[in-house]
Scaffold this active site. Structure first.
Site, mmCIF file in Angstrom:
data_model
loop_
_atom_site.group_PDB
_atom_site.id
_atom_site.type_symbol
_atom_site.label_atom_id
_atom_site.label_comp_id
_atom_site.label_asym_id
_atom_site.label_seq_id
_atom_site.Cartn_x
_atom_site.Cartn_y
_atom_site.Cartn_z
ATOM 1 N N ARG A 71 -56.597 8.627 -40.396
ATOM 2 C CA ARG A 71 -56.895 8.875 -38.975
ATOM 3 C C ARG A 71 -58.038 9.877 -38.815
ATOM 4 O O ARG A 71 -58.042 10.668 -37.870
ATOM 5 C CB ARG A 71 -55.661 9.350 -38.209
ATOM 6 C CG ARG A 71 -54.402 8.554 -38.458
ATOM 7 C CD ARG A 71 -54.585 7.087 -38.204
ATOM 8 N NE ARG A 71 -53.361 6.339 -38.472
ATOM 9 C CZ ARG A 71 -53.327 5.014 -38.502
ATOM 10 N NH1 ARG A 71 -54.425 4.295 -38.325
ATOM 11 N NH2 ARG A 71 -52.206 4.387 -38.742
ATOM 12 N N ASP A 131 -45.581 8.871 -30.398
ATOM 13 C CA ASP A 131 -46.603 9.128 -31.403
ATOM 14 C C ASP A 131 -47.970 9.376 -30.764
ATOM 15 O O ASP A 131 -48.847 8.519 -30.843
ATOM 16 C CB ASP A 131 -46.671 7.933 -32.363
ATOM 17 C CG ASP A 131 -47.501 8.230 -33.596
ATOM 18 O OD1 ASP A 131 -47.882 9.403 -33.791
ATOM 19 O OD2 ASP A 131 -47.765 7.285 -34.372
ATOM 20 N N GLU A 133 -41.504 6.484 -42.134
ATOM 21 C CA GLU A 133 -42.555 5.515 -42.455
ATOM 22 C C GLU A 133 -42.668 5.299 -43.968
ATOM 23 O O GLU A 133 -43.728 5.470 -44.561
ATOM 24 C CB GLU A 133 -43.898 5.964 -41.845
ATOM 25 C CG GLU A 133 -43.808 6.098 -40.325
ATOM 26 C CD GLU A 133 -45.129 6.395 -39.638
ATOM 27 O OE1 GLU A 133 -45.970 7.062 -40.251
ATOM 28 O OE2 GLU A 133 -45.285 5.967 -38.480
ATOM 29 N N ASN A 135 -48.618 11.982 -45.799
ATOM 30 C CA ASN A 135 -48.268 10.850 -46.657
ATOM 31 C C ASN A 135 -48.793 11.188 -48.048
ATOM 32 O O ASN A 135 -49.985 11.076 -48.311
ATOM 33 C CB ASN A 135 -48.900 9.554 -46.147
ATOM 34 C CG ASN A 135 -48.349 9.175 -44.781
ATOM 35 O OD1 ASN A 135 -47.139 9.234 -44.554
ATOM 36 N ND2 ASN A 135 -49.225 8.810 -43.857
ATOM 37 N N GLU A 184 -57.187 7.735 -19.795
ATOM 38 C CA GLU A 184 -55.872 7.192 -19.428
ATOM 39 C C GLU A 184 -56.013 6.034 -18.440
ATOM 40 O O GLU A 184 -55.252 5.078 -18.479
ATOM 41 C CB GLU A 184 -55.014 8.310 -18.807
ATOM 42 C CG GLU A 184 -53.612 7.848 -18.441
ATOM 43 C CD GLU A 184 -52.736 8.967 -17.884
ATOM 44 O OE1 GLU A 184 -53.273 10.045 -17.552
ATOM 45 O OE2 GLU A 184 -51.521 8.748 -17.779
ATOM 46 N N GLU A 244 -56.583 9.801 -32.719
ATOM 47 C CA GLU A 244 -56.122 8.487 -33.168
ATOM 48 C C GLU A 244 -55.952 7.493 -32.012
ATOM 49 O O GLU A 244 -56.514 6.403 -32.046
ATOM 50 C CB GLU A 244 -54.800 8.646 -33.932
ATOM 51 C CG GLU A 244 -54.203 7.311 -34.346
ATOM 52 C CD GLU A 244 -52.917 7.455 -35.138
ATOM 53 O OE1 GLU A 244 -52.460 8.597 -35.360
ATOM 54 O OE2 GLU A 244 -52.374 6.412 -35.543
ATOM 55 N N LYS A 247 -43.510 16.500 -32.934
ATOM 56 C CA LYS A 247 -44.624 15.953 -32.143
ATOM 57 C C LYS A 247 -44.377 16.177 -30.658
ATOM 58 O O LYS A 247 -43.235 16.175 -30.209
ATOM 59 C CB LYS A 247 -44.795 14.457 -32.422
ATOM 60 C CG LYS A 247 -45.342 14.168 -33.810
ATOM 61 C CD LYS A 247 -45.770 12.710 -33.974
ATOM 62 C CE LYS A 247 -46.266 12.479 -35.406
ATOM 63 N NZ LYS A 247 -46.802 11.131 -35.637
ATOM 64 N N LYS A 291 -42.946 15.350 -44.942
ATOM 65 C CA LYS A 291 -42.639 14.152 -44.151
ATOM 66 C C LYS A 291 -41.634 13.370 -44.980
ATOM 67 O O LYS A 291 -41.992 12.792 -46.011
ATOM 68 C CB LYS A 291 -43.922 13.343 -43.924
ATOM 69 C CG LYS A 291 -43.705 11.976 -43.272
ATOM 70 C CD LYS A 291 -45.037 11.278 -42.987
ATOM 71 C CE LYS A 291 -44.840 9.899 -42.368
ATOM 72 N NZ LYS A 291 -46.125 9.269 -41.989
ATOM 73 N N TRP A 318 -42.416 -1.751 -35.521
ATOM 74 C CA TRP A 318 -42.610 -0.313 -35.335
ATOM 75 C C TRP A 318 -41.928 0.245 -34.077
ATOM 76 O O TRP A 318 -41.974 1.450 -33.822
ATOM 77 C CB TRP A 318 -44.108 0.016 -35.301
ATOM 78 C CG TRP A 318 -44.783 -0.308 -36.594
ATOM 79 C CD1 TRP A 318 -45.383 -1.482 -36.904
ATOM 80 C CD2 TRP A 318 -44.886 0.534 -37.757
ATOM 81 N NE1 TRP A 318 -45.869 -1.436 -38.200
ATOM 82 C CE2 TRP A 318 -45.579 -0.197 -38.735
ATOM 83 C CE3 TRP A 318 -44.468 1.835 -38.053
ATOM 84 C CZ2 TRP A 318 -45.859 0.322 -40.012
ATOM 85 C CZ3 TRP A 318 -44.750 2.353 -39.312
ATOM 86 C CH2 TRP A 318 -45.429 1.593 -40.274
#
Ligand code: GCU
Length: 686
Positions: A156, A361, A282, A198, A518, A389, A356, A278, A548
């Site tokens: 990202r 997300d 995922e 990750n 937006e 992102e 978050k 993490k 997802w």
């Protein structure tokens, strides 16, 4: 003299030379070299630890022209009571009556922040007479998380490659890393995780003894600027790196492996910050594999770090990413609260849960995560995403501070805001009992963390104006009550100069940009509608039937996700009573979140008086027009900007204007075809 003082001195020298064009006389350096005459004549900038320079400050009627650094000689004593209580990061900037300026830090970090604070004043054209500033950061943790991979790519990332990694090696671009440390420290950041949450095979190996030398070199540079280095770690490292058969957090061999590994990491890296984790998220490994919970996992790592003062930053982004779209009971929005609320109070003192800002997300519009207000006996950090992102990937202008401010200011109806919660304020008894301190804030380890938006691009962030998000994150983490506009203006002055026309034009562009973005992307809080994987550009059904869990449920009758307690997934019930009641019904739910909380018909009337479908059409048309307007604004100041800056930003704004039209057309066509309801104003929709 410690690293913080040396950096403060260096930064002041550079800044004074760069901004004022004259080389300051460094009296302490001369004194060290045995030349010069400290206390010669005229006003000075006196820099140092509050305790050490107290005497010089008192004596401020006379002083030497130039700059003192560190502990100074001098006589006299008087009251500086507020300075007496300074923590390591606190600072004061004071004018003496001889025209000198005193930059006083509680500790070395405070001195560094005082120097940067003074430079900011100079650079933004502030008045440096009569200064009586005292500054204390709102949060002990002000963190940037890099999602950088060992191969040099950035997950990202939209600003080139990784600053830290290059082809498997860490720390090869040391000059750039040093500049990064300077920039980051100048906005008050004190913690940086250098690798992606990750953690793949190669980054797992960063904990291996032979790789620690590289990590330590980077940590050394960050430390000079008061920044603690953190590593993201793989929960399965005991297996993948240690050769054990399990990573069960309650297995004694596993705990011992982490202890030994951590001992070595901390031996090699003084002031090591800790681990970011993490887990069970995922496809990343975690304690669930062994039937353990997240407190078991986090506490085991916390125990390994505790003797070294390190912290575990444990992420709450845990949800089922293998959902079936036909299953309407499973709701990704509920997941973090479901997993972590039952564990409130179960985490050790050096665990911080990183949450978050929204339950999904990092969408352009989400409600505030109820977990942020729910946890009362656990240390937390609010996680924001500086990298864009889902907000235009630094091709679109989207100044995120107005949105972050809404998050920080949100309270569930009892006057306790997210900003309070992230600072451990007004929490319930429990932590104090363990921490034992009278001053809650001192015991607290939580704060704000954000995913970085920087890379190897020369202007750091790809879109130059995206620097304002990085800058603004740091400034908000220092003081969450500062306004988005004030911070934006500061950034403009520092990055683009003091021309008032430039400032007025760019601040309007920044302040309008989130609402503009937006208004042409996913409507009324429903989120997503992006192309799968890379997440750029419109695709209304891009994720609609995917595993997802990110659905909008549009059909010929209506759109939105029913998250009410009465008839939906029950998510609305995770909030404190006032907010829960507000979100529960379409009539009381704020328009901008309507489709996040409710499935409604296209002809339902909003509080604005428009129907849902007409709102979608109108805002998409306006949004695309206003995106084009950003380009016009920028063009209007063309001759007031450095040519390269003008051209680079123009290119991005032109691309945004074009892509905003694509968003407009894709969404309008989709909803026209789905609903069969034409635009009341008869505009062209295909
Ligand atoms: C998002 C993002 C991923 C990232 C994840 C996370 O889903 O798309 O790239 O890994 O967030 O925050 O862990």
């Amino acid at each position: 003299e410690g690293a913080g003082l040396a950096s403060a001195r260096l930064e002041l020298r550079r800044a004074i030379k760069g901004l004022l064009g004259c080389e300051p006389v460094d009296l302490s350096a001369e004194a060290e070299a045995g030349v010069g005459d400290e206390g010669a004549a005229g006003p000075a900038i006196v820099v140092g630890l509050a305790d050490a320079v107290r005497d010089i400050w008192v004596k401020s009627a006379s002083g030497a022209a130039g700059m003192h650094a560190g502990a100074g000689a001098g006589a006299g004593a008087t009251e500086m009571s507020d300075i007496g209580t300074f923590g390591d990061e606190d600072y004061a900037i004071r004018s003496g009556n001889d025209g000198s300026v005193y930059l006083l830090g509680g500790g070395e970090k405070g001195v560094l922040y005082a120097a940067f604070g003074f430079i900011r004043l100079l650079q933004t054209g502030g008045d440096i007479r009569g200064l009586q500033t005292v500054e204390r950061p709102a949060y002990p943790l002000r963190m940037i998380d890099h999602w950088d991979n060992a191969d040099g790519s950035v997950e990202r990332g939209y600003a080139g490659g990784s600053l830290f990694f290059n082809d498997g090696r860490l720390g090869e671009r040391m000059d750039r890393i040093r500049d990064y440390a300077r920039l980051t420290a100048s906005i008050g950041i004190n913690a940086v995780a250098v690798n992606n949450v990750n953690v793949h095979a190669e980054e797992t190996r960063l904990l291996a003894p032979e790789r620690l030398a590289d990590v330590a070199r980077v940590a050394d540079v960050l430390r000079e600027y008061g920044i603690a280095l953190y590593l993201s770690v793989n929960f399965a490292a005991p297996i993948e790196l240690g050769g054990l058969v399990t990573a069960d957090p309650l297995d004694t061999a596993v705990a011992a492996w982490w202890r030994d590994t951590t001992d070595e990491v901390c031996r090699r890296i003084p002031g090591f910050g800790g681990y970011v984790v993490k887990a069970d998220s995922e496809h990343r490994p975690g304690p669930f594999t062994y039937g353990r919970d997240h407190a078991d996992g986090a506490n085991m790592l916390a125990d390994a770090l505790a003797p070294h003062g390190g912290t575990v930053i444990w992420r709450c982004f845990v949800y089922d990413c293998k959902q079936d779209w036909r299953d309407r009971r499973t709701d990704r929005a509920c997941a973090a609260h479901d997993h972590f609320m039952p564990l409130d109070g179960a985490f050790h003192d050096n665990v911080v849960l990183q949450i978050k800002h929204g339950p999904m997300d990092f969408q352009v519009r989400e409600p505030v995560s109820p977990l942020l207000l729910g946890l009362r006996r656990t240390q937390i950090a609010l996680e924001l995403q500086v990298t864009q992102e889902y907000t235009g990937q630094q091709r679109h202008l989207c100044y995120l501070l107005p949105m972050w401010k809404e998050v920080l200011d949100f309270d569930g109806g009892d006057g306790r805001t997210v900003a309070d919660a992230a600072g451990g304020l007004k929490r319930e008894a429990g932590l104090e009992a363990r921490g034992g301190g009278a001053d809650e804030r001192r015991e607290w380890r939580g704060g704000l963390a954000a995913v970085a938006n920087v890379g190897t691009d020369l202007n750091w962030t790809g879109h130059l104006l995206a620097q304002a998000n990085w800058y603004g994150f740091g400034r908000l983490a220092w003081n969450p009550s500062a306004s988005a506009e004030a911070i934006g203006r500061e950034w403009i002055r520092m990055a683009l100069g003091l021309d008032p026309t430039v400032e007025e034009t760019v601040i309007r562009m920044l302040m309008d940009s989130h609402a503009i973005y937006e208004s042409y992307t996913a409507p009324l809080g429903v989120g997503w509608m992006v192309n799968p994987n890379h997440h750029y550009g419109p695709n209304v059904d891009g994720y609609e039937y995917s595993p997802w869990g990110t659905y909008h449920y549009a059909d010929r009758y209506g759109i939105g996700v029913d998250r009410s307690v009465a008839t939906g997934t029950g998510y609305a019930g995770q909030y404190p009573a006032f907010a829960a009641a507000m979100y529960e019904t379409p009539q009381t739910c704020p328009d901008e979140l309507l489709l996040f909380f409710h499935h409604v018909s296209y002809d339902m009337r909003l509080k604005s008086g428009k129907t849902v479908i007409q709102h979608i059409y109108d805002t998409r048309f306006e949004g695309a027009e206003r995106a084009a307007g950003l380009l016009t604004s920028w063009d209007s100041i063309a001759d007031r900007l450095p040519a390269r800056v003008y051209v680079e930003v123009r290119e991005r704004l032109a691309c945004q204007a074009e892509h905003a039209q694509e968003w407009r057309d894709q969404l309008n066509s989709y909803f026209y075809r789905k609903s069969g309801i034409p635009d009341a104003r008869g505009r062209t929709i295909y």
